[in-house]
Write a protein that holds these residues in place. Structure first.
Motif, short mmCIF file in Angstrom:
data_model
loop_
_atom_site.label_atom_id
_atom_site.label_comp_id
_atom_site.label_asym_id
_atom_site.label_seq_id
_atom_site.Cartn_x
_atom_site.Cartn_y
_atom_site.Cartn_z
N ILE A 1 0.87 -1.17 0.00
CA ILE A 1 0.00 0.00 0.00
C ILE A 1 0.91 1.22 0.00
N GLY A 2 1.10 1.78 -1.17
CA GLY A 2 1.94 2.97 -1.32
C GLY A 2 1.12 4.24 -1.30
N SER A 3 -0.05 4.18 -1.94
CA SER A 3 -0.94 5.34 -2.02
C SER A 3 -2.38 4.88 -2.10
N VAL A 4 -3.25 5.69 -1.56
CA VAL A 4 -4.70 5.46 -1.66
C VAL A 4 -5.31 6.77 -2.15
N VAL A 5 -6.04 6.69 -3.25
CA VAL A 5 -6.71 7.86 -3.80
C VAL A 5 -8.20 7.54 -3.90
N THR A 6 -9.02 8.44 -3.39
CA THR A 6 -10.47 8.31 -3.50
C THR A 6 -11.00 9.53 -4.24
N GLY A 7 -11.90 9.27 -5.16
CA GLY A 7 -12.50 10.36 -5.92
C GLY A 7 -14.00 10.20 -5.98
N GLU A 8 -14.68 11.31 -6.15
CA GLU A 8 -16.12 11.26 -6.34
C GLU A 8 -16.52 12.35 -7.32
N PRO A 9 -17.61 12.08 -8.04
CA PRO A 9 -18.03 13.06 -9.05
C PRO A 9 -18.82 14.20 -8.42
N TYR A 10 -18.75 15.34 -9.09
CA TYR A 10 -19.62 16.46 -8.76
C TYR A 10 -19.90 17.22 -10.05
N ILE A 11 -21.03 17.88 -10.07
CA ILE A 11 -21.45 18.62 -11.26
C ILE A 11 -21.24 20.11 -11.01
N LYS A 12 -20.59 20.76 -11.98
CA LYS A 12 -20.42 22.21 -11.93
C LYS A 12 -20.63 22.73 -13.34
N GLU A 13 -21.53 23.68 -13.46
CA GLU A 13 -21.85 24.27 -14.76
C GLU A 13 -22.18 23.20 -15.80
N ASN A 14 -22.99 22.23 -15.38
CA ASN A 14 -23.47 21.15 -16.25
C ASN A 14 -22.37 20.21 -16.74
N GLU A 15 -21.22 20.20 -16.08
CA GLU A 15 -20.14 19.28 -16.45
C GLU A 15 -19.75 18.47 -15.23
N THR A 16 -19.41 17.20 -15.47
CA THR A 16 -18.95 16.33 -14.39
C THR A 16 -17.47 16.55 -14.15
N HIS A 17 -17.13 16.72 -12.88
CA HIS A 17 -15.73 16.87 -12.45
C HIS A 17 -15.47 15.83 -11.37
N VAL A 18 -14.21 15.69 -10.97
CA VAL A 18 -13.84 14.74 -9.93
C VAL A 18 -13.08 15.47 -8.84
N THR A 19 -13.46 15.23 -7.59
CA THR A 19 -12.69 15.72 -6.46
C THR A 19 -11.94 14.54 -5.85
N PHE A 20 -10.71 14.77 -5.42
CA PHE A 20 -9.84 13.70 -4.96
C PHE A 20 -9.40 13.90 -3.52
N ASN A 21 -9.23 12.80 -2.81
CA ASN A 21 -8.53 12.75 -1.53
C ASN A 21 -7.39 11.77 -1.72
N THR A 22 -6.18 12.17 -1.31
CA THR A 22 -4.98 11.36 -1.57
C THR A 22 -4.21 11.14 -0.28
N TRP A 23 -3.77 9.90 -0.09
CA TRP A 23 -2.88 9.55 1.02
C TRP A 23 -1.69 8.80 0.42
N ASN A 24 -0.49 9.21 0.80
CA ASN A 24 0.74 8.55 0.35
C ASN A 24 1.58 8.15 1.54
N GLN A 25 2.20 6.98 1.45
CA GLN A 25 3.26 6.67 2.40
C GLN A 25 4.42 7.60 2.09
N LEU A 26 5.21 7.91 3.09
CA LEU A 26 6.34 8.80 2.93
C LEU A 26 7.23 8.36 1.77
N GLY A 27 7.46 9.26 0.84
CA GLY A 27 8.35 8.99 -0.28
C GLY A 27 7.73 8.24 -1.44
N HIS A 28 6.47 7.86 -1.34
CA HIS A 28 5.82 7.11 -2.41
C HIS A 28 5.15 8.05 -3.41
N LYS A 29 5.11 7.59 -4.65
CA LYS A 29 4.49 8.38 -5.72
C LYS A 29 3.44 7.57 -6.48
N ASP A 30 2.95 6.51 -5.83
CA ASP A 30 1.95 5.65 -6.45
C ASP A 30 0.65 6.40 -6.73
#
Length: 101
Positions: free
Chosen positions: A23-52
């Motif tokens: 487990i180097g990194s965990v990224v969670t995303g969810e969609p949201y609508i802005k101005e009739n377009e779908t976008h993604v918001t992210f939450n990111t967790w990395n172990q120290l020094g990881h770029k996964d």
């Protein structure tokens, strides 16, 4: 390289790893609508020094846009003394694999 996906209710969990997976990194995303377009918001967790998270974010964005749900990607790809050529091979594999989500 391996990738699995599993539905967890209406949400999706993706695992991406190689023979030295962890487990180097965990990224969670969810969609949201802005101005009739779908976008993604992210939450990111990395172990120290990881770029996964770079690979995990690619999967999360693609899956959120395709399935319009919450997506978490747990990513752990490890190669000792990775070369630029090996990194490019991983990115090429990921780009092709994302097409099959």
């Amino acid at each position: 390289m391996k990738r699995t996906i599993e539905w967890m209710g209406k949400d999706l969990v993706i695992h991406v790893y190689n023979e030295n997976g962890h487990i180097g990194s965990v990224v969670t995303g969810e969609p949201y609508i802005k101005e009739n377009e779908t976008h993604v918001t992210f939450n990111t967790w990395n172990q120290l020094g990881h770029k996964d998270d770079i690979v995990a974010t690619m999967y999360v964005k693609a899956a959120v846009m395709k399935y319009h749900c919450v997506v978490s990607c747990i990513c752990g790809i490890h190669l000792d003394h990775i070369t630029p050529l090996e990194m490019q091979a991983i990115f090429n594999w990921v780009k092709e694999d994302i097409k099959t989500l």
